[in-house]
Structure formats: C-alpha cells, structure tokens
Design an enzyme around this catalytic site. Structure first.
Site, PDB file in Angstrom:
ATOM      1  N   GLN A 136       2.829  -1.264  -8.917  1.00 42.89           N
ATOM      2  CA  GLN A 136       3.735  -1.775  -9.436  1.00 42.89           C
ATOM      3  C   GLN A 136       3.290  -2.660 -10.304  1.00 42.89           C
ATOM      4  O   GLN A 136       4.520  -2.836 -10.683  1.00 42.89           O
ATOM      5  CB  GLN A 136       4.376  -3.042  -8.033  1.00 42.89           C
ATOM      6  CG  GLN A 136       4.005  -2.582  -6.739  1.00 42.89           C
ATOM      7  CD  GLN A 136       4.554  -3.021  -5.902  1.00 42.89           C
ATOM      8  OE1 GLN A 136       5.608  -4.667  -5.576  1.00 42.89           O
ATOM      9  NE2 GLN A 136       4.845  -3.297  -4.562  1.00 42.89           N
ATOM     10  N   HIS A 160       4.161  -6.753  -6.199  1.00 43.67           N
ATOM     11  CA  HIS A 160       4.660  -8.056  -5.925  1.00 43.67           C
ATOM     12  C   HIS A 160       4.454  -9.184  -7.193  1.00 43.67           C
ATOM     13  O   HIS A 160       4.658 -10.225  -7.106  1.00 43.67           O
ATOM     14  CB  HIS A 160       4.475  -9.255  -4.299  1.00 43.67           C
ATOM     15  CG  HIS A 160       5.395  -8.722  -3.297  1.00 43.67           C
ATOM     16  ND1 HIS A 160       4.825  -9.284  -2.323  1.00 43.67           N
ATOM     17  CD2 HIS A 160       5.105  -7.400  -3.397  1.00 43.67           C
ATOM     18  CE1 HIS A 160       5.100  -8.356  -1.004  1.00 43.67           C
ATOM     19  NE2 HIS A 160       4.872  -7.638  -1.757  1.00 43.67           N
ATOM     20  N   TYR A 178      13.883 -21.172  -1.178  1.00 42.66           N
ATOM     21  CA  TYR A 178      14.698 -20.481  -0.672  1.00 42.66           C
ATOM     22  C   TYR A 178      13.478 -20.076   0.988  1.00 42.66           C
ATOM     23  O   TYR A 178      13.540 -18.826   1.740  1.00 42.66           O
ATOM     24  CB  TYR A 178      15.167 -18.994  -1.613  1.00 42.66           C
ATOM     25  CG  TYR A 178      16.740 -19.713  -1.933  1.00 42.66           C
ATOM     26  CD1 TYR A 178      17.823 -19.175  -1.707  1.00 42.66           C
ATOM     27  CD2 TYR A 178      15.655 -20.244  -3.102  1.00 42.66           C
ATOM     28  CE1 TYR A 178      18.860 -20.027  -2.449  1.00 42.66           C
ATOM     29  CE2 TYR A 178      17.231 -21.224  -3.565  1.00 42.66           C
ATOM     30  CZ  TYR A 178      18.541 -20.321  -3.261  1.00 42.66           C
ATOM     31  OH  TYR A 178      19.857 -21.391  -4.157  1.00 42.66           O
ATOM     32  N   TYR A 221       3.282  -6.245   7.941  1.00 47.53           N
ATOM     33  CA  TYR A 221       3.314  -5.180   8.177  1.00 47.53           C
ATOM     34  C   TYR A 221       2.133  -4.801   9.420  1.00 47.53           C
ATOM     35  O   TYR A 221       2.327  -3.630   9.764  1.00 47.53           O
ATOM     36  CB  TYR A 221       2.342  -4.673   7.173  1.00 47.53           C
ATOM     37  CG  TYR A 221       3.590  -4.422   5.942  1.00 47.53           C
ATOM     38  CD1 TYR A 221       5.007  -4.142   5.347  1.00 47.53           C
ATOM     39  CD2 TYR A 221       3.370  -6.051   4.261  1.00 47.53           C
ATOM     40  CE1 TYR A 221       5.702  -3.558   4.623  1.00 47.53           C
ATOM     41  CE2 TYR A 221       4.471  -5.465   3.786  1.00 47.53           C
ATOM     42  CZ  TYR A 221       4.861  -4.894   3.678  1.00 47.53           C
ATOM     43  OH  TYR A 221       6.128  -5.054   2.717  1.00 47.53           O
TER      44      TYR A 221
END
Length: 370
Positions: free
Chosen positions: A80, A142, A246, A257
């Site tokens: 990523q 991430h 949050y 997972y």
C-alpha cells in the site's frame, strides 16, 4: 490519449427528487499503473498520481502532457506504500507549489512524509520534505495519506495506524492513527487543539482512526467529513472536529480478520460515533462533495469510491446526517480508488489496477424527441 465513449455504460439513476437521471461514463485515460489520486490545476488540466511513483498530467480532453517520476526523498514503494496524494493549494496560482504525500523509508522502517514541490514546465522542481510522521514502523499497510486544505489555509493530513500498531491510534504522543494539521510549509498552527498539552504531539487534530483515505470540506455546513477502513466491517463516515477521539480500536463495529472480536464496545464514553458505517466492509478509498451544475439533483451529496465494494456510493446529506444511499457503477465490476467533483461539473473517478483508468461521469446526451 484519445477520448473513448463506452455506450454500454449508459444507465438511468434515481435522483433525490425521484426523477430519472441519465448519465454516461467516458474513459479519459487508461493504462495507469495503480492510480491513487487526482487533482485539478487552474487551467483545467488534471494531475494523477500513480502509487508506483509516477505523476502524470492530462489535458481537459485527455491528452498526456507530462509523465514524470519525481525524485521524492526516501520514496518507498511496496504493497500500500508509494506515491500517494497530490494537492493543489489555494496559493498555487501565485507560487506553482504543490503538496505531495508519500511513503518514505524502507521495509524495516517507513512512514508517511509530506513534501512541497513546484510544478513548472511540466516538471517537478524544488522538492522539499516538510513533515515526517513519527514513529517509523515495519510493514507496508495503513498509511492514510489524504489531504485537505481548510478555509484558513491550513492542511489536514490523514495518517493510518500501521495495521500492526492499532493500539497506537490511542497514544497521543505519536502520529499513528491520527489526522494532523499543518501549515503549507510544514509548521504547526498555533491554534491546534493539543499544541500546549503535555504528552500530546502538537500536530494532532483528531485521533482514534484506523486508515482514513477520504476527507472533504463542506463549505455550506462548515463540516469536515472523512471515512476510514474498518477491519471486517465497521467502515466509518465521520464528521471530524478538532480535538476529538474517534474510537479506534476501543470502539468499533468491525471484527478482526481472524474472526476475533477487536473490542466489546461499539460506543465508548468520550469517543465520537460515526455518522454512517458499512458492514460488511466496502473499503472506502476516495471521497468528494458534489458541487457541480451538470447534475443539480446531486448538489451537496457525498460520493465515495469503494475498493472491495466495487461501487460508487452516493450519500444524500441533510443537516450532517445520511438520509439515503445509492450504489452506482456496479456494472464496471472494478475497484474504484478516487473520486473528485471537477470544475466542469463532471465527476472524475480512478479505477484501481495495474491498468487503471481515469473516468468522467457526465449527463447522457439528449435523445431525439426529448
């Protein structure tokens, strides 16, 4: 590149008012190598980043006018990681300066970096690293990496939790799992919420995030909306406010997972609940607020691209709440990476693959007799 119209991708959609809204999808460019973000320059041309390290410029009609591989300090491309977002700040017309987020380091120690650069004569010059998220971590997942310029000129940069470091999203000392607020030169705004609070990184704007890959400003309501990936389920749409927490990973609707429970809590005192969520996960990857004139019924709607969900989600917003959701472009059967509301009133979308495409969504041509 020649513009290609795909007649098979002509659909009828229901607008928020109930009438049919015909549209067409046009391929502006193809053969993009994992495109990640797009941005518009004042002359109407587009900049597209490829995660693998290229920055490309396209004219409004789809011709390639630049194809460069910027020499970003310590650029690390894996999984990523790589070249992420390009942002055209409000002062671009005066100084031709862009902001670029990317992953820097190596396999054993990497992080998100932010650089400034000048776009002149179809080249990036004067590249300068202005921010490096702390700490370094291993792995290549991430990162966040999305940017938003607020009306006061400051920049919000989203930062992921590093996947294997999720508990750090609640650690105020570092930047993992945070949204940070910076000035365009990388300095810290004097009114950041934790600037004078011991034990807090001064750049933090909000915390408790997993992997924020969409963020947008709604001028009509003075709200910042963002979305983030959950694990298996629990993707979130949030209204971001300075200094708020949050929840990740203390409060979540997702499971791990492996099937294990991440947390027993969906809500937790002192932590902000999402205004919308998705389970199972859609993997939200891009976010825009539609502000064009070509689709009047969509004014003020949020549009979200989904990777795993392979759809464009249209959310109708009323007073900061989602009142309806519609899935578009499912017929493409493509992972969708980014979406932007263009200056011409069209929606622009990037597909996510080694042969990615830049798509333009326009109203369908008027039929004879209409």
């Amino acid at each position: 590149m020649k513009k290609i119209i795909i007649p098979a991708l002509l659909f009828l959609l229901l607008s928020v008012k109930g009438q049919a809204v015909p549209y067409q999808v046009i391929t502006v460019a193809d053969d993009l190598n994992y495109p990640w973000s797009l941005a518009f320059l004042p002359d109407g041309s587009l900049l597209v980043t490829e995660r693998t390290g290229k920055l490309k410029q396209f004219s409004a009609t789809g011709e390639v006018t630049a194809d460069v591989a910027p020499v970003l300090p310590e650029l690390y491309v894996a999984a990523q990681g790589g070249l992420l977002e390009v942002l055209v700040p409000s002062a671009y017309s005066q100084n031709q300066q862009l902001l670029i987020s990317y992953v820097c380091g190596d396999a054993n120690a990497n992080t998100v970096c932010l650089a400034t650069a000048r776009w002149q004569a179809q080249q990036l010059t004067d590249i300068r690293q202005i921010f490096k998220a702390e700490p370094y971590r291993k792995g290549a997942a991430h990162y966040g990496g999305r940017m938003l310029q607020l009306p006061d000129g400051s920049i919000l940069l989203t930062l992921g939790d590093g996947f294997d470091y999720r508990e750090q999203a609640q650690n105020p000392v570092n930047h993992l799992g945070k949204i940070v607020r910076l000035q365009p030169d990388g300095s810290v705004p004097a009114d950041n919420p934790f600037i004078d609070q011991p034990g807090y990184a001064s750049e933090i704007y909000s915390m408790g995030h997993r992997n924020v890959q969409g963020i947008v400003w709604d001028a009509a309501s003075s709200r910042v909306y963002s979305h983030e990936h959950g694990p298996r389920g629990g993707d979130e749409l949030n209204n971001i406010q300075a200094g708020k927490n949050y929840g990740w990973p203390v409060a979540t609707r997702g499971i791990d997972y492996t099937g294990a429970r991440v947390s027993p809590f969906r809500q937790y005192p002192g932590m902000v609940e999402p205004i919308w969520h998705w389970s199972p996960s859609i993997a939200p990857a891009g976010l825009t607020l539609y502000q064009g004139e070509l689709f009047p019924a969509w004014q003020g709607n949020l549009f979200i691209t989904a990777l795993a969900g392979k759809a464009l989600h249209r959310l109708e917003m009323v007073n900061g709440k989602v009142v309806s959701e519609q899935l578009l472009l499912t017929e493409l059967n493509s992972r969708l990476r980014d979406v932007r509301s263009g200056p011409d009133g069209a929606l622009y979308i990037l597909t996510d693959s080694a042969s990615g495409k830049l798509l333009r969504l326009l109203p369908a041509p008027q039929q004879a007799g209409d």
